[in-house]
Scaffold this motif. Structure first.
Motif, PDB file in Angstrom:
ATOM      1  N   HIS A 361       0.857  -1.191   0.000  1.00 20.44           N
ATOM      2  CA  HIS A 361       0.000   0.000   0.000  1.00 20.44           C
ATOM      3  C   HIS A 361       0.891   1.238   0.000  1.00 20.44           C
ATOM      4  O   HIS A 361       1.892   1.292   0.735  1.00 20.44           O
ATOM      5  N   LYS A 362       0.560   2.205  -0.868  1.00 17.56           N
ATOM      6  CA  LYS A 362       1.322   3.453  -0.983  1.00 17.56           C
ATOM      7  C   LYS A 362       2.808   3.163  -1.245  1.00 17.56           C
ATOM      8  O   LYS A 362       3.695   3.818  -0.711  1.00 17.56           O
ATOM      9  N   ASN A 363       3.053   2.100  -2.035  1.00 15.04           N
ATOM     10  CA  ASN A 363       4.412   1.704  -2.415  1.00 15.04           C
ATOM     11  C   ASN A 363       5.253   1.240  -1.225  1.00 15.04           C
ATOM     12  O   ASN A 363       6.481   1.223  -1.283  1.00 15.04           O
ATOM     13  N   GLN A 364       4.581   0.860  -0.131  1.00 19.09           N
ATOM     14  CA  GLN A 364       5.254   0.332   1.054  1.00 19.09           C
ATOM     15  C   GLN A 364       4.994  -1.167   1.136  1.00 19.09           C
ATOM     16  O   GLN A 364       3.846  -1.607   1.106  1.00 19.09           O
ATOM     17  N   GLU A 365       6.066  -1.945   1.252  1.00 19.11           N
ATOM     18  CA  GLU A 365       5.956  -3.400   1.276  1.00 19.11           C
ATOM     19  C   GLU A 365       6.048  -3.928   2.701  1.00 19.11           C
ATOM     20  O   GLU A 365       6.891  -3.499   3.493  1.00 19.11           O
ATOM     21  N   THR A 366       5.166  -4.882   3.020  1.00 21.92           N
ATOM     22  CA  THR A 366       5.207  -5.598   4.302  1.00 21.92           C
ATOM     23  C   THR A 366       5.378  -7.084   4.006  1.00 21.92           C
ATOM     24  O   THR A 366       4.489  -7.716   3.421  1.00 21.92           O
ATOM     25  N   LEU A 367       6.531  -7.657   4.361  1.00 26.43           N
ATOM     26  CA  LEU A 367       6.767  -9.079   4.123  1.00 26.43           C
ATOM     27  C   LEU A 367       5.889  -9.910   5.043  1.00 26.43           C
ATOM     28  O   LEU A 367       5.801  -9.640   6.250  1.00 26.43           O
ATOM     29  N   LEU A 368       5.255 -10.950   4.485  1.00 26.78           N
ATOM     30  CA  LEU A 368       4.316 -11.760   5.276  1.00 26.78           C
ATOM     31  C   LEU A 368       4.916 -13.083   5.722  1.00 26.78           C
ATOM     32  O   LEU A 368       4.345 -13.740   6.593  1.00 26.78           O
ATOM     33  N   HIS A 369       6.013 -13.535   5.102  1.00 22.89           N
ATOM     34  CA  HIS A 369       6.716 -14.763   5.523  1.00 22.89           C
ATOM     35  C   HIS A 369       5.771 -15.961   5.586  1.00 22.89           C
ATOM     36  O   HIS A 369       5.714 -16.695   6.573  1.00 22.89           O
ATOM     37  N   LYS A 370       5.000 -16.149   4.537  1.00 25.22           N
ATOM     38  CA  LYS A 370       4.078 -17.290   4.444  1.00 25.22           C
ATOM     39  C   LYS A 370       4.224 -17.928   3.069  1.00 25.22           C
ATOM     40  O   LYS A 370       4.739 -17.318   2.128  1.00 25.22           O
ATOM     41  N   ASP A 371       3.772 -19.197   2.967  1.00 24.16           N
ATOM     42  CA  ASP A 371       3.841 -19.909   1.697  1.00 24.16           C
ATOM     43  C   ASP A 371       2.830 -19.340   0.712  1.00 24.16           C
ATOM     44  O   ASP A 371       1.908 -18.615   1.086  1.00 24.16           O
ATOM     45  N   LYS A 372       2.998 -19.730  -0.554  1.00 26.13           N
ATOM     46  CA  LYS A 372       2.080 -19.261  -1.598  1.00 26.13           C
ATOM     47  C   LYS A 372       0.677 -19.808  -1.364  1.00 26.13           C
ATOM     48  O   LYS A 372       0.476 -21.014  -1.273  1.00 26.13           O
ATOM     49  N   PRO A 373      -0.330 -18.942  -1.288  1.00 30.68           N
ATOM     50  CA  PRO A 373      -1.713 -19.431  -1.167  1.00 30.68           C
ATOM     51  C   PRO A 373      -2.209 -19.980  -2.508  1.00 30.68           C
ATOM     52  O   PRO A 373      -1.932 -19.403  -3.554  1.00 30.68           O
ATOM     53  N   LEU A 374      -2.932 -21.089  -2.463  1.00 28.34           N
ATOM     54  CA  LEU A 374      -3.539 -21.635  -3.677  1.00 28.34           C
ATOM     55  C   LEU A 374      -4.851 -20.937  -4.005  1.00 28.34           C
ATOM     56  O   LEU A 374      -5.291 -20.942  -5.156  1.00 28.34           O
ATOM     57  N   LYS A 375      -5.475 -20.370  -2.992  1.00 32.75           N
ATOM     58  CA  LYS A 375      -6.698 -19.597  -3.178  1.00 32.75           C
ATOM     59  C   LYS A 375      -6.713 -18.499  -2.124  1.00 32.75           C
ATOM     60  O   LYS A 375      -6.323 -18.720  -0.981  1.00 32.75           O
ATOM     61  N   VAL A 376      -7.143 -17.302  -2.520  1.00 36.38           N
ATOM     62  CA  VAL A 376      -7.161 -16.157  -1.612  1.00 36.38           C
ATOM     63  C   VAL A 376      -8.597 -15.652  -1.473  1.00 36.38           C
ATOM     64  O   VAL A 376      -9.308 -15.485  -2.477  1.00 36.38           O
ATOM     65  N   GLY A 377      -9.016 -15.422  -0.236  1.00 36.01           N
ATOM     66  CA  GLY A 377     -10.304 -14.813   0.038  1.00 36.01           C
ATOM     67  C   GLY A 377     -10.109 -13.365   0.459  1.00 36.01           C
ATOM     68  O   GLY A 377      -9.204 -13.062   1.247  1.00 36.01           O
TER      69      GLY A 377
END
Length: 433
Positions: A361-377
């Motif tokens: 958001h607003k060109n600011q990145e927040t690393l989430l340190h999680k695996d790739k989701p196969l589906k996102v809600g």
């Protein structure tokens, strides 16, 4: 006679043959209509031609049926057509004869064109079927050879173990602790079969993309028997039974589920929309969308639906793309503004080459340190001014929540990583509790 005069004010005659339209088609650029046979003879095999009336460029394969005009002509009695034809001046028929576009010529041109199209389609599908059948034979032969080789090794190992067991049982017990050769051979075979399976799945995915790009818009749609079921394989993401199945859990937000679809006026020209505008995929050529001032100049697309109040939820299948972003954005996001890089857009993004999941958001990145989701809600709660992203697997796992700093309507928005790689995103209907 009054009916005749009234019809004379309408454009019911082809400008080429000066007769009533036969199978009228519309040119893509200027929307002028002609008989299909007339305009194809006019093109005379050229890849591009100019409209006989306004000189606008067009390509013959882009002709579109003028169904409204055809429907109007179907209501005109044959006697009335003959009466109007009889009123035509001789010069008009002479012009038609000069152009070589008589009714007989037009009918011959239509038959010849139809025959060419059928022959080309049959040839294309025969080539694809021969290729698939050849790959099937080679793959099954390879698997059979590997199975025989593995079976032979297993039999040799059993024979060796039998001899060793006859000499000493202690040696057999030692080999069990060190790892049985039977298990080692099975692992080797499994690894080879997995490589073959992956290659077959990749071929299936490429063939589906080829069919969707070249034929999906020209073939009649296939409607599923049950509207609650996922789309059939012709319009759904490439997937086999051996792949990871889609999560079948019921979402806690299903009562707020929305039926969202991609907007053809706000999608990049190299992104193709299929499955009733619920699937977006990278295409190898430009799609034939209508001109739109809102069209993105980057590999991005927005949905048609917008939300300004209440709670809203939708799900996106992300497993078929190596890089993507899903989120929400304000209507006025720029045509070159990437999702999550502006003040009025929020997203979760996965970059396959980096194997990295981030919130933007607003060109600011927040690393989430999680695996790739196969589906996102995505759950948009406008009363609380928040948008939350969940990974949908065996259970819903919260990935990130943003606080929204705008009261303007928001649209679901999506980005696909690079136009040089095949990938797709599919909007999925949540399972209701």
């Amino acid at each position: 006679m009054a009916a005749v005069l009234e019809l004379e004010g309408l454009e019911l005659q082809c400008s080429c043959c000066l007769q009533f339209f036969e199978e009228p088609v519309r040119l893509p650029g200027c929307d002028h209509s002609f008989c299909r046979g007339c305009i194809l003879l006019y093109c005379a095999g050229r890849p591009r031609a100019r409209c006989p009336l306004c000189r606008s460029l067009f390509e013959p394969q882009q002709l579109r049926p003028n169904r409204e005009l055809a429907a109007l002509l179907s209501f005109i009695p044959r006697e009335l057509k003959e009466e109007l034809d009889a009123q035509e001046e001789p010069g008009a028929h002479g012009a038609a004869a000069c152009n070589g576009l008589s009714s007989a010529g037009r009918g011959h041109g239509e038959k010849e064109y139809t025959s060419q199209i059928k022959s080309q389609i049959i040839k294309d599908f025969c080539c694809m079927k021969e290729y698939v059948e050849r790959q099937e034979r080679n793959t099954l032969m390879f698997i059979e050879q590997q199975q025989k080789a593995a079976q032979q090794k297993i039999e040799e190992t059993i024979h060796q173990l039998t001899d060793i067991k006859a000499q000493t049982r202690d040696l057999c017990e030692g080999q069990k602790h060190e790892g049985s050769p039977l298990t080692i051979n099975k692992i080797t075979l499994d690894e080879k079969l997995n490589v073959v399976k992956s290659a077959v799945e990749d071929l299936k995915r490429k063939l589906e993309i080829l069919l969707l790009e070249n034929y999906a818009q020209h073939l009649p749609p296939v409607h599923p028997p049950d509207s609650d079921q996922e789309p059939s394989v012709s319009s759904s993401p490439p997937e086999s039974a051996a792949e990871s199945p889609e999560p079948a859990i019921s979402s806690q937000f299903s009562q707020w589920a929305e039926d969202v679809t991609f907007d053809p006026t706000r999608v990049h020209e190299r992104l193709a929309l299929t499955a009733q505008n619920r699937r977006v995929m990278v295409s190898s050529h430009l799609a034939s969308y209508q001109p739109s001032p809102k069209r993105f100049c980057i590999s991005q697309v927005m949905c048609s639906q917008r939300f300004s109040t209440g709670c809203h939820y939708w799900e996106v299948i992300t497993k078929d793309s190596d890089g993507w972003a899903v989120g929400v954005a304000h209507e006025m996001i720029g045509k070159r503004d990437k999702l999550g890089r502006t003040e009025h857009s929020w997203c979760v993004e996965w970059l396959g080459p980096k194997k990295q999941l981030s919130a933007w958001h607003k060109n600011q990145e927040t690393l989430l340190h999680k695996d790739k989701p196969l589906k996102v809600g995505i759950f948009l709660e406008l009363q609380k001014k928040t948008v939350s992203f969940y990974s949908i697997a065996d259970k819903e796992m919260l990935l990130h929540t943003f606080e929204i700093s705008t009261s303007d309507p928001l649209y679901p928005a999506f980005w696909l990583y690079t136009l040089e790689r095949n990938g797709s995103l599919t909007i999925s209907q949540p399972n209701r509790r």
